[in-house]
Design an enzyme around this catalytic site. Structure first.
Site, PDB file in Angstrom:
ATOM      1  N   HIS A 150      20.561  10.416  10.337  1.00 15.20           N
ATOM      2  CA  HIS A 150      21.861   9.890   9.915  1.00 15.20           C
ATOM      3  C   HIS A 150      22.881   9.985  11.044  1.00 15.20           C
ATOM      4  O   HIS A 150      22.680  10.722  12.009  1.00 15.20           O
ATOM      5  CB  HIS A 150      22.384  10.648   8.686  1.00 15.20           C
ATOM      6  CG  HIS A 150      21.787  10.160   7.403  1.00 15.20           C
ATOM      7  ND1 HIS A 150      20.541  10.546   6.982  1.00 15.20           N
ATOM      8  CD2 HIS A 150      22.264   9.303   6.456  1.00 15.20           C
ATOM      9  CE1 HIS A 150      20.266   9.947   5.822  1.00 15.20           C
ATOM     10  NE2 HIS A 150      21.289   9.190   5.486  1.00 15.20           N
ATOM     11  N   LYS A 154      27.785  12.841   9.092  1.00 17.63           N
ATOM     12  CA  LYS A 154      27.304  13.142   7.737  1.00 17.63           C
ATOM     13  C   LYS A 154      27.514  14.617   7.427  1.00 17.63           C
ATOM     14  O   LYS A 154      27.132  15.495   8.205  1.00 17.63           O
ATOM     15  CB  LYS A 154      25.829  12.765   7.592  1.00 17.63           C
ATOM     16  CG  LYS A 154      25.309  12.992   6.177  1.00 17.63           C
ATOM     17  CD  LYS A 154      24.025  12.265   5.900  1.00 17.63           C
ATOM     18  CE  LYS A 154      23.472  12.613   4.530  1.00 17.63           C
ATOM     19  NZ  LYS A 154      24.424  12.362   3.426  1.00 17.63           N
TER      20      LYS A 154
HETATM   21  P1  NAP Z   1      33.927   9.203   4.423  1.00 17.60           P
HETATM   22  O1  NAP Z   1      34.170   7.967   5.210  1.00 17.60           O
HETATM   23  O2  NAP Z   1      34.159  10.523   5.076  1.00 17.60           O
HETATM   24  O3  NAP Z   1      34.833   9.112   3.107  1.00 17.60           O
HETATM   25  C1  NAP Z   1      35.001  10.196   2.225  1.00 17.60           C
HETATM   26  C2  NAP Z   1      36.132   9.859   1.272  1.00 17.60           C
HETATM   27  O4  NAP Z   1      36.239  10.907   0.301  1.00 17.60           O
HETATM   28  C3  NAP Z   1      37.516   9.730   1.928  1.00 17.60           C
HETATM   29  O5  NAP Z   1      38.150   8.623   1.318  1.00 17.60           O
HETATM   30  C4  NAP Z   1      38.209  11.030   1.507  1.00 17.60           C
HETATM   31  O6  NAP Z   1      39.607  10.861   1.369  1.00 17.60           O
HETATM   32  C5  NAP Z   1      37.613  11.193   0.127  1.00 17.60           C
HETATM   33  N1  NAP Z   1      37.742  12.531  -0.456  1.00 17.60           N
HETATM   34  C6  NAP Z   1      37.596  13.749   0.130  1.00 17.60           C
HETATM   35  N2  NAP Z   1      37.786  14.729  -0.779  1.00 17.60           N
HETATM   36  C7  NAP Z   1      38.056  14.102  -1.965  1.00 17.60           C
HETATM   37  C8  NAP Z   1      38.378  14.549  -3.269  1.00 17.60           C
HETATM   38  N3  NAP Z   1      38.444  15.858  -3.563  1.00 17.60           N
HETATM   39  N4  NAP Z   1      38.611  13.627  -4.250  1.00 17.60           N
HETATM   40  C9  NAP Z   1      38.554  12.307  -3.971  1.00 17.60           C
HETATM   41  N5  NAP Z   1      38.279  11.817  -2.749  1.00 17.60           N
HETATM   42  C10 NAP Z   1      38.042  12.710  -1.760  1.00 17.60           C
HETATM   43  O7  NAP Z   1      32.424   9.238   3.869  1.00 17.60           O
HETATM   44  P2  NAP Z   1      31.422   8.030   3.556  1.00 17.60           P
HETATM   45  O8  NAP Z   1      30.609   7.697   4.751  1.00 17.60           O
HETATM   46  O9  NAP Z   1      32.181   6.950   2.868  1.00 17.60           O
HETATM   47  O10 NAP Z   1      30.435   8.726   2.526  1.00 17.60           O
HETATM   48  C11 NAP Z   1      30.883   9.259   1.287  1.00 17.60           C
HETATM   49  C12 NAP Z   1      29.709   9.844   0.517  1.00 17.60           C
HETATM   50  O11 NAP Z   1      28.800   8.800   0.161  1.00 17.60           O
HETATM   51  C13 NAP Z   1      28.862  10.876   1.294  1.00 17.60           C
HETATM   52  O12 NAP Z   1      28.454  11.902   0.411  1.00 17.60           O
HETATM   53  C14 NAP Z   1      27.633  10.083   1.730  1.00 17.60           C
HETATM   54  O13 NAP Z   1      26.510  10.903   1.886  1.00 17.60           O
HETATM   55  C15 NAP Z   1      27.484   9.183   0.521  1.00 17.60           C
HETATM   56  N6  NAP Z   1      26.720   7.958   0.744  1.00 17.60           N
HETATM   57  C16 NAP Z   1      25.941   7.550  -0.280  1.00 17.60           C
HETATM   58  C17 NAP Z   1      25.240   6.368  -0.187  1.00 17.60           C
HETATM   59  C18 NAP Z   1      24.413   5.911  -1.351  1.00 17.60           C
HETATM   60  O14 NAP Z   1      23.768   4.848  -1.249  1.00 17.60           O
HETATM   61  N7  NAP Z   1      24.389   6.633  -2.451  1.00 17.60           N
HETATM   62  C19 NAP Z   1      25.320   5.602   0.980  1.00 17.60           C
HETATM   63  C20 NAP Z   1      26.129   6.047   2.024  1.00 17.60           C
HETATM   64  C21 NAP Z   1      26.850   7.235   1.891  1.00 17.60           C
HETATM   65  P3  NAP Z   1      40.648  11.407   2.479  1.00 17.60           P
HETATM   66  O15 NAP Z   1      40.392  10.595   3.713  1.00 17.60           O
HETATM   67  O16 NAP Z   1      41.940  11.103   1.813  1.00 17.60           O
HETATM   68  O17 NAP Z   1      40.354  12.867   2.651  1.00 17.60           O
END
Ligand code: NAP
Length: 259
Positions: A150, A154
């Site tokens: 990844h 991550k």
């Molecule tokens: P990211 O860009 O770091 O985004 C994380 C988001 O979560 C930001 O908007 C952050 O807001 C918000 N956040 C943090 N703490 C929070 C809280 N307590 N309540 C609500 N929002 C909160 O991460 P990403 O790449 O989008 O990935 C997010 C998640 O999805 C990860 O766990 C990743 O492993 C997962 N994922 C899953 C899939 C799937 O297919 N299932 C695919 C890709 C990724 P702020 O900026 O305001 O702190």
């Protein structure tokens, strides 16, 4: 009438793709967004003026939405999902990091309420198929290791997909004794161990989300690999989840179970 959608983590990488997806779908309307730190105006996040922005669970009013899509952090995902289930909001959870105990507690709570929801460690079709093929192959090749790769940002390891793959292999393979580590000269060199299945997590810039499952047998090997080159690839699965969640009466784990 459109179903009201709250997007938790709407400022993040996955959250922004999800905003664009829901904006493009008939029958769904983003009415709320949840993220702790929001910089910039709603338009910069592709949100309509009518969307309400919240920074914490404590700020949310009752009946905030019909569907809760979550792409946040491993630290936030349990409390968020619990909030959604407790308030009768159908959760679609893409965030990884829920423990088995947390998952079972949430499933029980959703079933008691007859509330539909989906937890999908991976919404990408290639990863869903990889897990399916790996589970099938495990019947014939009990010796197996998983390598997931990844991007460097991550937060959690192993990836939810790698762990889900190992669980499916474990459920499907015959009783098996893994070869022991006789000598290792570097700590953790064999990776993590899920019921004898070694999982190796690679974190490097340039990668998005990739997984290889390596099966070995006498005189032969089978490798199954999937690559997600762009986060957009996850959106077809989120769309399926949105379309199916209204028909469910419990919390389903794994996109393959609603396809
Ligand atoms: P990211 O860009 O770091 O985004 C994380 C988001 O979560 C930001 O908007 C952050 O807001 C918000 N956040 C943090 N703490 C929070 C809280 N307590 N309540 C609500 N929002 C909160 O991460 P990403 O790449 O989008 O990935 C997010 C998640 O999805 C990860 O766990 C990743 O492993 C997962 N994922 C899953 C899939 C799937 O297919 N299932 C695919 C890709 C990724 P702020 O900026 O305001 O702190």
């Amino acid at each position: 009438m459109s179903r009201r959608v709250l997007i938790a983590g709407f400022t993040g990488a996955m959250g922004q793709y999800t905003v664009d997806l829901v904006n493009s779908l008939d029958g769904f309307e983003i009415t709320a967004g949840l993220s702790p730190k929001v910089e910039g105006d709603k338009a910069s996040y592709h949100l309509a003026d009518s969307v309400k922005i919240y920074h914490s669970l404590a700020e949310l009013p009752d009946d905030v939405a019909d569907v809760w899509i979550d792409f946040t952090t491993p630290e936030a995902v349990y409390e968020n999902t619990k909030y959604a289930v407790d308030h009768g909001i159908s959760p679609i959870i893409g965030t990884t990091g829920l423990t088995d105990d947390q998952e079972s507690g949430l499933i029980k709570a959703a079933t008691d309420k007859q509330l539909g929801g989906i937890i999908a460690p991976n919404f990408g079709m290639s990863a869903v198929l990889l897990m399916k093929f790996a589970a099938e192959s495990a019947k014939y090749f009990p010796d197996v290791e998983v390598i997931e790769m990844h991007h460097a940002d991550k937060a959690d390891a192993p990836s939810g997909t790698a762990l889900a793959t190992a669980k499916k292999i474990d459920e499907n393979r015959p009783e098996h004794e893994s070869s022991p580590d006789k000598v290792t000269t570097l700590a953790h060199v064999r990776g993590g161990d899920y019921h004898g299945i070694h999982i190796h997590s690679v974190r490097l810039p340039g990668y998005v989300a990739h997984e290889q499952v390596l099966f070995g047998g006498p005189g032969e090997a089978l490798t199954i690999r999937q690559d997600s080159f762009d986060r957009k690839s996850f959106m077809s699965g989120v769309k399926v989840a949105l379309q199916k969640v209204g028909d469910l009466k419990t919390l389903v784990v794994g996109l393959e179970n609603v396809l």
